[in-house]
Design a protein around this motif. Structure first.
Motif, short mmCIF file in Angstrom:
data_model
loop_
_atom_site.label_atom_id
_atom_site.label_comp_id
_atom_site.label_asym_id
_atom_site.label_seq_id
_atom_site.Cartn_x
_atom_site.Cartn_y
_atom_site.Cartn_z
N LEU A 76 45.28 -17.05 -29.22
CA LEU A 76 46.57 -17.52 -29.74
C LEU A 76 47.73 -17.22 -28.78
CD1 LEU A 76 48.18 -18.89 -31.93
CD2 LEU A 76 48.29 -16.70 -33.15
N PRO A 77 47.85 -16.00 -28.22
CA PRO A 77 48.94 -15.76 -27.26
C PRO A 77 48.90 -16.68 -26.05
CG PRO A 77 48.02 -13.67 -28.01
CD PRO A 77 47.13 -14.74 -28.54
N VAL A 78 47.70 -16.98 -25.54
CA VAL A 78 47.60 -17.88 -24.39
C VAL A 78 48.02 -19.29 -24.80
CG1 VAL A 78 46.00 -18.99 -22.78
CG2 VAL A 78 45.82 -16.53 -23.21
N ALA A 79 47.59 -19.72 -25.98
CA ALA A 79 47.97 -21.05 -26.48
C ALA A 79 49.48 -21.14 -26.67
CB ALA A 79 47.26 -21.35 -27.79
N GLN A 80 50.09 -20.10 -27.18
CA GLN A 80 51.54 -20.09 -27.38
C GLN A 80 52.28 -20.11 -26.05
OE1 GLN A 80 51.67 -16.57 -29.85
NE2 GLN A 80 51.81 -17.78 -31.74
N ALA A 81 51.72 -19.44 -25.04
CA ALA A 81 52.33 -19.49 -23.71
C ALA A 81 52.23 -20.89 -23.12
CB ALA A 81 51.64 -18.47 -22.79
N LEU A 82 51.11 -21.54 -23.32
CA LEU A 82 50.96 -22.92 -22.86
C LEU A 82 51.95 -23.84 -23.57
CD1 LEU A 82 47.07 -23.27 -22.71
CD2 LEU A 82 48.63 -23.50 -20.77
N ALA A 83 52.19 -23.57 -24.85
CA ALA A 83 53.09 -24.43 -25.64
C ALA A 83 54.51 -24.41 -25.12
CB ALA A 83 53.05 -24.00 -27.10
N ARG A 84 54.88 -23.37 -24.38
CA ARG A 84 56.24 -23.30 -23.82
C ARG A 84 56.40 -24.16 -22.58
NH1 ARG A 84 55.61 -17.89 -25.79
NH2 ARG A 84 54.76 -17.11 -23.82
N ARG A 85 55.31 -24.68 -22.07
CA ARG A 85 55.37 -25.56 -20.91
C ARG A 85 55.73 -26.98 -21.36
NH1 ARG A 85 52.35 -23.84 -16.18
NH2 ARG A 85 52.41 -26.06 -15.62
N SER A 86 56.61 -27.61 -20.63
CA SER A 86 57.00 -28.98 -20.99
C SER A 86 55.91 -29.99 -20.67
CB SER A 86 58.29 -29.37 -20.25
OG SER A 86 58.08 -29.37 -18.84
N ASP A 87 54.97 -29.64 -19.78
CA ASP A 87 53.93 -30.59 -19.39
C ASP A 87 52.64 -30.41 -20.17
OD1 ASP A 87 53.22 -28.15 -18.32
OD2 ASP A 87 52.93 -28.87 -16.28
N ALA A 88 52.62 -29.50 -21.16
CA ALA A 88 51.42 -29.25 -21.96
C ALA A 88 51.66 -29.71 -23.40
CB ALA A 88 51.06 -27.77 -21.93
N TYR A 89 50.66 -30.33 -24.00
CA TYR A 89 50.79 -30.85 -25.35
C TYR A 89 49.40 -30.97 -25.98
CZ TYR A 89 49.60 -35.16 -22.87
OH TYR A 89 48.98 -36.09 -22.08
N ARG A 90 49.36 -31.34 -27.26
CA ARG A 90 48.11 -31.39 -28.03
C ARG A 90 47.31 -30.10 -27.84
NH1 ARG A 90 46.72 -37.26 -26.06
NH2 ARG A 90 48.14 -38.50 -27.31
N ILE A 91 47.97 -28.99 -28.05
CA ILE A 91 47.35 -27.68 -27.86
C ILE A 91 46.73 -27.24 -29.18
CG2 ILE A 91 47.72 -25.29 -27.18
CD1 ILE A 91 50.18 -26.28 -25.61
N ARG A 92 45.39 -27.04 -29.17
CA ARG A 92 44.68 -26.73 -30.39
C ARG A 92 43.71 -25.57 -30.18
NH1 ARG A 92 42.80 -32.86 -30.67
NH2 ARG A 92 43.12 -32.52 -28.44
N LEU A 93 43.53 -24.79 -31.24
CA LEU A 93 42.51 -23.73 -31.24
C LEU A 93 41.26 -24.30 -31.91
CD1 LEU A 93 44.58 -20.58 -32.32
CD2 LEU A 93 44.34 -21.63 -30.06
N GLU A 99 38.30 -21.05 -28.37
CA GLU A 99 38.55 -22.04 -27.33
C GLU A 99 39.91 -22.69 -27.54
OE1 GLU A 99 35.75 -25.34 -25.33
OE2 GLU A 99 36.26 -25.83 -27.39
N ILE A 100 40.59 -22.95 -26.44
CA ILE A 100 41.85 -23.70 -26.46
C ILE A 100 41.57 -25.05 -25.81
CG2 ILE A 100 44.24 -23.83 -25.64
CD1 ILE A 100 44.16 -20.77 -25.38
N VAL A 101 41.97 -26.11 -26.49
CA VAL A 101 41.90 -27.46 -25.92
C VAL A 101 43.34 -27.95 -25.80
CG1 VAL A 101 41.07 -29.81 -26.19
CG2 VAL A 101 39.66 -27.89 -26.97
N CYS A 102 43.74 -28.35 -24.61
CA CYS A 102 45.10 -28.83 -24.43
C CYS A 102 45.13 -29.94 -23.39
CB CYS A 102 46.04 -27.70 -24.02
SG CYS A 102 45.93 -27.18 -22.31
N HIS A 103 46.18 -30.76 -23.47
CA HIS A 103 46.41 -31.82 -22.50
C HIS A 103 47.57 -31.42 -21.61
CE1 HIS A 103 44.16 -35.22 -24.63
NE2 HIS A 103 44.01 -34.17 -25.42
#
Length: 315
Positions: A76-93, A99-103
């Motif tokens: 979850l902390p890694v996913a939340q860090a990814l979520a702060r990026r403007s180029d990352a989206y569709r972030i799911r656990l 596992e984290i799946v993200c675009h």
């Protein structure tokens, strides 16, 4: 969910910026009723219209799907860090939360290499990385209605559908990017508010939005809690298909209303999809019946989604 709310959400999927008056006319209710229903859905977090940038029309953006395995308690902390990026989206656990799946969308090779070769490997909590480049989109991008029932008639959909666009790559200027950043937070922001934030006259705001939409670069999507549509199963499918049958399989898969996203990718599995079903039994039937009968299918991996950390991005 009441049928009028379902019709309203469906109308927003067709055109997220359609006026309340226009939607009310199609649904044969008062404009005040539509506005009240939308405000309630918006304030409760059930629905949100967002402006999205279809970067394919900029002519220089790659889309990647990442599968990241993380150390326990770090997912979850890694996913939340990814979520702060403007180029990352569709972030799911997914996969039990391990596992984290993200675009991600990268504007150039330098940005791609920095993220894939430097930033991700330097994150100690990430124990494995699989990167799949999106090669062909079969379903996704512009919002696609995938409720268990069709709440609007074909005639109502036709009345709400915006005119077809004429896609043509172009370069965004700073004013466009400022406008897009506002629409990314609220795709239904009034022209007056957009005028105040951009410093443009309202007529300029209207003209710029129309230009971006006509080009195909800007579309309006709906972030919506699928559970309110009757879905309890959100699953990511990783499918291996005989290359000669990949186009036929992807096209056929995208026709199913359970599929919200489908794309051909690089990697050991070459067809990736997101499926929404009303339960485990319907997911089983969908996989064994519809997906299993697609041409050229070799293997299917399923990854149940436990949490959506971030949906849309506007880069």
């Amino acid at each position: 969910m009441e049928i009028l709310d379902l019709q309203l959400v469906h109308a927003l999927y067709v055109d997220g910026r359609a006026s309340f008056r226009r939607i009310a006319g199609v649904l044969d209710v008062s404009e005040q009723t539509v506005a009240r229903r939308y405000r309630r859905l918006r304030e409760t977090g059930a629905v949100r219209v967002v402006g999205r940038l279809d970067s394919r029309y900029l002519g220089h953006v790659e889309e990647w799907v990442m599968r990241l395995r993380c150390a326990p308690r770090a997912t979850l902390p890694v996913a939340q860090a990814l979520a702060r990026r403007s180029d990352a989206y569709r972030i799911r656990l997914a996969s039990g939360g391990t596992e984290i799946v993200c675009h991600i969308q990268t504007p150039d090779q330098r940005a791609r290499d920095k993220f894939l070769l430097d930033e991700l490997p330097a994150t100690r909590q990430v124990t494995s990385i699989a990167a799949h480049q999106v090669l062909r989109l079969f379903r996704g991008g512009t919002a696609a209605w995938h409720a268990p029932i069709s709440s609007l008639t074909p005639e109502q959909v036709a009345r709400l559908t915006p005119p077809p666009s004429d896609p043509e790559p172009f370069d965004l200027d700073d004013g466009d990017r400022l406008l897009l950043s506002e629409l990314a937070h609220d795709g239904r922001m009034h022209h007056a508010a957009l005028s105040a934030s951009t410093g443009w006259h309202e007529s300029t705001v209207r003209r710029r939005i129309a230009r971006l939409r006509a080009s195909g670069a800007l579309y309006f999507g709906v972030d919506f809690d699928e559970h309110l549509l009757g879905y309890s199963s959100h699953t990511i499918l990783w499918i291996s298909v005989n290359p000669a049958a990949l186009d036929a399989a992807g096209t056929a898969l995208a026709r199913h209303p359970q599929i919200a996203y489908a794309a051909a990718t690089t990697g050991p599995t070459n067809l990736m999809a997101t499926a929404f079903c009303t339960g485990s039994d319907t997911l089983y039937d969908f996989i064994t019946g519809h997906v299993g009968s697609l041409p050229g299918i070799q293997t299917i991996q399923t990854a149940p989604v436990l949490r959506i950390v971030k949906r849309a991005a506007l880069t």
